[in-house]
Each structure stands twice: as structure tokens, then as C-alpha cells.
Design an enzyme around this catalytic site. Sequence first.
Site, mmCIF file in Angstrom:
data_model
loop_
_atom_site.group_PDB
_atom_site.id
_atom_site.type_symbol
_atom_site.label_atom_id
_atom_site.label_comp_id
_atom_site.label_asym_id
_atom_site.label_seq_id
_atom_site.Cartn_x
_atom_site.Cartn_y
_atom_site.Cartn_z
ATOM 1 N N SER A 136 17.723 13.719 6.898
ATOM 2 C CA SER A 136 17.609 14.585 5.743
ATOM 3 C C SER A 136 18.770 14.661 5.008
ATOM 4 C CB SER A 136 16.775 15.825 5.981
ATOM 5 O OG SER A 136 16.570 16.529 4.760
ATOM 6 N N LYS A 158 4.084 18.602 6.153
ATOM 7 C CA LYS A 158 3.815 19.059 4.745
ATOM 8 C C LYS A 158 1.987 19.237 4.748
ATOM 9 C CE LYS A 158 6.548 15.858 2.425
ATOM 10 N NZ LYS A 158 6.945 14.943 1.169
ATOM 11 N N ASP A 217 6.820 17.112 -5.002
ATOM 12 C CA ASP A 217 6.847 15.742 -4.810
ATOM 13 C C ASP A 217 6.471 14.965 -6.069
ATOM 14 O OD1 ASP A 217 8.299 15.671 -2.270
ATOM 15 O OD2 ASP A 217 6.067 15.946 -1.341
ATOM 16 N N GLY A 243 -0.419 1.784 -2.369
ATOM 17 C CA GLY A 243 -0.256 2.472 -1.387
ATOM 18 C C GLY A 243 -1.452 3.684 -1.293
ATOM 19 N N ASN A 291 -4.659 -0.630 -1.798
ATOM 20 C CA ASN A 291 -4.016 -0.465 -0.402
ATOM 21 C C ASN A 291 -4.132 -1.522 0.358
ATOM 22 O OD1 ASN A 291 -2.513 1.494 1.322
ATOM 23 N ND2 ASN A 291 -4.634 1.792 2.191
ATOM 24 N N TYR A 314 14.262 5.374 -1.072
ATOM 25 C CA TYR A 314 15.473 5.540 -1.681
ATOM 26 C C TYR A 314 16.558 4.729 -0.776
ATOM 27 C CZ TYR A 314 15.524 9.579 1.223
ATOM 28 O OH TYR A 314 15.271 10.313 2.255
HETATM 29 P P1 ATR Z 1 3.179 8.636 3.433
HETATM 30 O O1 ATR Z 1 2.911 9.905 3.753
HETATM 31 O O2 ATR Z 1 4.735 8.024 3.175
HETATM 32 O O3 ATR Z 1 2.649 8.089 1.977
HETATM 33 P P2 ATR Z 1 1.337 7.458 5.181
HETATM 34 O O4 ATR Z 1 0.276 8.610 4.859
HETATM 35 O O5 ATR Z 1 1.558 7.126 6.563
HETATM 36 O O6 ATR Z 1 2.895 7.638 4.507
HETATM 37 O O7 ATR Z 1 0.946 6.007 4.381
HETATM 38 C C1 ATR Z 1 1.648 4.893 4.642
HETATM 39 C C2 ATR Z 1 0.998 3.837 3.522
HETATM 40 O O8 ATR Z 1 2.035 2.718 3.766
HETATM 41 C C3 ATR Z 1 -0.439 3.454 3.618
HETATM 42 O O9 ATR Z 1 -1.049 2.962 2.133
HETATM 43 C C4 ATR Z 1 -0.473 2.254 4.299
HETATM 44 O O10 ATR Z 1 -1.381 1.405 4.351
HETATM 45 P P3 ATR Z 1 -2.798 1.460 5.165
HETATM 46 O O11 ATR Z 1 -3.702 2.509 4.688
HETATM 47 O O12 ATR Z 1 -3.341 0.008 5.042
HETATM 48 O O13 ATR Z 1 -2.286 1.523 6.615
HETATM 49 C C5 ATR Z 1 0.835 1.646 3.945
HETATM 50 N N1 ATR Z 1 1.612 0.552 4.732
HETATM 51 C C6 ATR Z 1 1.969 0.763 5.742
HETATM 52 N N2 ATR Z 1 2.714 -0.299 6.535
HETATM 53 C C7 ATR Z 1 2.013 -1.312 5.614
HETATM 54 C C8 ATR Z 1 2.095 -2.678 5.680
HETATM 55 N N3 ATR Z 1 2.563 -3.716 6.663
HETATM 56 N N4 ATR Z 1 1.536 -3.675 4.500
HETATM 57 C C9 ATR Z 1 1.104 -2.719 3.505
HETATM 58 N N5 ATR Z 1 0.902 -1.505 3.633
HETATM 59 C C10 ATR Z 1 1.523 -0.713 4.700
#
Ligand code: ATR
Length: 298
Positions: free
Chosen positions: A16, A68, A105, A129, A152, A238
Amino acid sequence: MKSCKFGVFGYPINHSLSPIMQTAAFEALGMFECEYKAYAVEPGRLKEEILKAQAEKFTGLNLTIPLKEKVFETGLVIPDHFAEKAGAINTLHFKGEEIYGYNTDAEGAFKALEYAGCDTSGKNILIIGAGGASKSISLFFAEYGNHLKIINRTAEKAERLAEEIVEKTGNPNVFGSGFESGWEDLKNADVIIQTTELGMGKYKDVSVFDEFPLEKEETKTKLIRECLSGKTVFDIVYNPGETKFLREAKTAANVTTLNGVMMLVFQGALAFEIWTGKKPDAGVMKEAVLNALLEREE
Ligand code: ATR
């Protein structure tokens, strides 16, 4: 011992940047009575650790992954309207007997875009995403009346999120799909916000453009230029400061790009204001974050 206590709870927490950033903000305002520290808190111990902080007269806390969402289960916090809808709280404020919860956020993301010179009002926004970060940001812009497309890897998640956002905000212009229409969606957007973990850690050498389907005669390079020129492209990652996604986006003409540094700064600055009623110096916070990131690279 300092008389005014703040901190961040997360699990893990060692990476962090909030302690460095918030301490810089307190010092710049001469608030040397304040301290801000990081605490590793396992999800199962969240309730007792919040109660302990309350007993120790903390003023405020930030919450990060994976707490969170989990914090709602403690039943200790009164969330504001936005945090309730987002189902995620990143800021706690201890006030009298009560503990209030906020989510800064998404407004942090909004202010980062504003800082980069991007006026988002009335713009078509593409959000890549459909996880927790996407949810807060999508909800925020939907509440402001923007036209949103959420895409997504797992299409159903984007579709479900879009439906939930329409329901919660009454904004009918929120749509979700998979990556199959990725290039078309980029073309239709004014502002693009990347919220997945692609570009970070084990996904360092992957960009979301690698996952969009190509017709035989098309190339990724050509489509990036065609779809992104003149637009604002924001990657909330970041570290690294420039993901493969941003590097590729920069090959289009007249693109404005930004990484997640200023979102981190503004979500922290907004929390600081909630706790203290004072506006911290975002420039000082940015410098502290950039210096810490540089040191980590060394
Ligand atoms: P955060 O809280 O950081 O948003 P999260 O809730 O775990 O993290 O969500 C991760 C996001 O990254 C999701 O949209 C995920 O897509 P899926 O719903 O299909 O899993 C996306 N993500 C993670 N790895 C990925 C990859 N290799 N290619 C494409 N999208 C990915």
C-alpha cells in the site's frame, strides 16, 4: 504517541502506498499530530479490528482488497448512498458513536480524468472489465447520465452488471457484452477506462487489445490507430506506470492517456477531506506516490 490516528486495512497490505501519500498530506498542512499506518487485517478479523480502532479513538480508516465488500457483513458501518449502491466501502469515518462508510474510488477516477483535461459530461464511456473497480466507476458515471458500454472477458458478468446499474440508477443507456465487439466499442466511445488487472504482475505483457478478435485482413496496430485517435484512454493500473495497453494506445494520433496514479491520489484526497474537513495538496500526494514507485523500481 500521536493524538490523531488513521490507517489502511487490507490483506495483504505491504504494497500500500497510502501511508506514504497520506503522511505527506498531513505534513504539508503542518498536521504533525496525525499518523497514518498500514495494518494487515484478515477478512475474518475485520469486525474486531474495526471495533478496536474505534476503542483506540481512530478518526478514519481506508479499506482495501479484500475488505471493501466484506465490511458490510460486520454490520458496524452506516454507508452513504453511493457506497451502499456500489456495495463497496473504501473509507470509514469514526464520529461520535457512529462509523460512517464512503466510497471515494469512483470520484477519484472522475477527478483524475478532470485533472488530465477530460470533460466527461455527456460523453460515451467504454469500461473494460466487470469486477469491483468497474462496478463503482460504472455506477458513478451512470448516475451522471453518461452513455456507458461495459465489456468483459466473461460476457455474462458485463451483461449482469449493466442490468444492475440500469436498475439502480434509472439510466437506460448502460449496456454490457463480451469482447467480441471490442473494436466497434472502442470506435463508438469518447473515453475508454481499463479496469482489469491486465498489464500488471503476471499479465505484464498482455493488453486487452490482444483479446479482441481480428478479422483476417485487419491488424491490431491499424485498428488501434483507427479506433483511438483523438480519445482519452485511462488505465486505472498505476504500477507499472505505463501498461502495454497504454503504450499501444499512445500509437494513435492525439490520444490523451492517463494511468492510475491520480485516481489513487484523489481517492485518498477525498478520504482526507471526509476525515479532516481540510483539502489536502494533491500535488504533494502525487509527488510522494511517484517517488515511492520510483524507489520500488530500483
Ligand atoms: P477488481 O476489484 O480489481 O475490479 P475483480 O473484481 O477480481 O478485480 O475483477 C477482475 C476483472 O479483471 C474482471 O473483469 C476479469 O474478467 P472476468 O470477469 O472475465 O474474470 C478481468 N480479468 C482478469 N484476468 C483477465 C484476463 N486474463 N483477461 C481478461 N480479463 C481479465
